[in-house]
Each structure stands twice: as C-alpha cells, then as structure tokens.
Design an enzyme around this catalytic site. Structure first.
Site, PDB file in Angstrom:
ATOM      1  CB  THR A  50      -3.520   0.316  -5.662  1.00 56.86           C
ATOM      2  OG1 THR A  50      -2.698   0.897  -6.671  1.00 56.86           O
ATOM      3  CG2 THR A  50      -2.748   0.303  -4.358  1.00 56.86           C
ATOM      4  CE1 TYR A 138      -5.392   2.917 -14.416  1.00 51.56           C
ATOM      5  CE2 TYR A 138      -6.841   1.362 -13.320  1.00 51.56           C
ATOM      6  CZ  TYR A 138      -5.585   1.895 -13.502  1.00 51.56           C
ATOM      7  OH  TYR A 138      -4.535   1.411 -12.775  1.00 51.56           O
ATOM      8  CE  LYS A 166      -4.604   5.272 -11.690  1.00 52.81           C
ATOM      9  NZ  LYS A 166      -4.793   4.116 -10.757  1.00 52.81           N
ATOM     10  CB  VAL A 206      -5.533   8.335  -9.481  1.00 52.34           C
ATOM     11  CG1 VAL A 206      -6.069   7.116  -8.723  1.00 52.34           C
ATOM     12  CG2 VAL A 206      -6.680   9.255  -9.878  1.00 52.34           C
TER      13      VAL A 206
END
Length: 298
Positions: A50, A138, A166, A206
């Site tokens: 993001t 991640y 995540k 998250v």
C-alpha cells in the site's frame, strides 16, 4: 494470542503521501500518521504494498521512518517494509531501517526469481541475523509468485527475531496450522479476514482499509475482546462493502485508498507511475460507501 502482540494489534498499512508533483510529502506523512494513531491504530506499517514501496528510493524509505517516528513517538509501533528480490540489498535496508528508528521490519519473500523453499528460508534467516529488529514475514504469493509454505514458517518460528506473519495467503487452514504450533503473531493482511483470523488466535490486522476507517476496524477487535462477538461480527459485516470497493473492485488498494483519503481532505496525493489515479466516478462511489458506513451507529 495469549500474550500481547509484539508489534501492536490494529496496524495500518499506511499509504505514502506524495506532493502534487510526486515528491515524498513528509509533512503529510506525519499528519496522516498522527491522525491514524489518534483514531485507533497502535502500529503503522510503512513502505509495504500500500505504501508503493517499488517506486520509492532507499533514502525515501529511511526518511519516511524518521518522519513518522517523530510524529507518533512511543504511541505506536513503526514497522517498515524492506523486501527486495536481492538478499544483499534487503539486508542493507534492514540495517538502514534500524538506524532510522523503526520498531520492526516487514519482509516479503523474494519475488520474480521464485526461489524454492530452502532458499526462501535461508534468505529470511540471513536478514534476521543481520539486524536487531523483530521481523514480520509477509506471505503474499499473488504478488511474489511464491508461498512461504506453512512448514517453512514452522521452522522459521524458531528464530528469536522472526516473531510475526502478515498473512495474505488465503490459506486459512495453513494459518491455523502455524498458529496452533508456534508463538508467531499472525496478522490478517486481507481485511475480509480481520475478525475471522482474530477469532482463532490471530494477533490483529495489517490493514489497507484502516487508512480511511481506523476507528471502525479497531472497534471490531475491541468488541470481540469485550466478549460482544455479535457486535464484532456486525461491525465487520458493515465494513464489507467498503472493503470490497477498496480491495476487490479492479483497482489496487493503494489507488482506491488514496482516492478516498484525498476526497476526505487527508494527506495522500497522487500515486506514482505505473499506477494511475481512480477516476471521479470511482472516487464518488468510495466516498458514498464511506459516508454510509460512518453514518450508521454501532
């Protein structure tokens, strides 16, 4: 989770504000960070998907950490993305982030080259050994091309600085397998999973959508913790139309989140190429969904 999550509970995958000319907007980043923390975020994840990490420089990433650290002080954890396809480069970014004042690192698996699991594991271990910060791995195979397989996570959980995941794998069974057998803090990386993963022992989320409704998403977890699971489910369901519009309506979440932030007069600015801004029609739809959501009392 039987102990407090190591990196917070309600984390925002923060956008990176840019000026109208496309330069890094550090003042805007500080104002947005302060707004998010005031409204329920206890962690900010910078320079992730993001945050448009592929189009920001190493220096910009470090400057962003310093600016946000200054803005939020000790009120929230500051985690920053350092993942690249190059182990050496990623290690350098980890050390820079530590010097800049980050509390933790978000580390995506190496993309494009699609290394096998033993190479992914070695990559993560080398970076964890090279710095003193805790790591959040991640797992987002739709972008990297490669899973971090549950069995790999089980082995990596033995490393003292690999503390969190995540999860954007869309493998709920795999997530529960790792949750049941390790102390890793599991964070939902897909907003539609925020409550579901939390309910089976996850650490929190998250969230890209937290850029625009941080207090609402925090209230989902707060309601669950208070034992009001019906209210938690109701709040999660009410957010679903906006979650879908931001994350699953044909545009990257960065584009839609920035469009809505700009419409709300919060710091965001343009996206960097090759991304392109949302048109006025899409922005209007996002704003209407947002206003409908916040206009409904819980």
């Amino acid at each position: 989770m039987t102990t407090p999550p190591p990196l917070g509970r309600s984390l925002c995958a923060m956008i990176t504000p840019f000026t109208p000319s496309g330069a890094l907007d550090l003042d805007g980043a500080q104002r947005l960070a302060a707004h998010l923390v005031t409204n329920g975020c206890d962690g900010l994840v910078l320079s992730g998907t993001t945050g448009e990490s592929p189009t920001t420089t190493d220096a910009e990433k470090s400057d962003l950490v310093r600016a946000v650290r200054e803005a939020v002080g000790a009120r929230a954890k500051v985690i920053t993305g350092i993942g690249t396809p190059d182990t050496r480069h990623t290690t350098e970014l980890a050390r820079q982030a530590e010097k800049a004042g980050a509390d933790g690192l978000l580390l995506v698996s190496p993309y494009y080259s699609r290394p096998p699991q033993d190479a992914i594991e070695a990559h993560f271990r080398e970076i964890a050994d090279a710095c003193g910060l805790p790591l959040m791995l991640y797992d987002i195979p739709v972008r990297t091309g490669t899973r971090i397989e549950p069995d790999t996570l089980l082995r990596l959980a033995e490393h003292p600085r690999i503390v969190a995941v995540k999860d954007c794998s869309n493998d709920f069974l795999g997530a529960q397998k790792v949750l049941a057998r390790t102390d890793l803090a599991y964070y939902a990386g897909c907003d539609e999973h925020n409550l579901a993963l939390y309910a089976v022992g996850g650490a929190g989320y998250v969230s890209t959508v937290a850029n625009v409704i941080p207090d609402h998403l925090r209230s989902v977890l707060d309601s669950f913790d208070a034992g009001d699971t019906a209210r938690a489910a109701r709040l999660q369901q009410r957010a679903t139309p906006l979650i879908e519009a931001i994350m699953s309506a044909g545009l990257p979440g960065t584009v839609t989140a920035k469009a809505l932030l700009n419409a709300l007069a919060l710091p965001a600015g343009p996206v960097r190429s090759p991304l392109r801004p949302a048109d006025t029609g899409r922005t209007g739809e996002l704003l209407a969904l947002h206003d409908d959501l916040i206009g409904v009392s819980a």
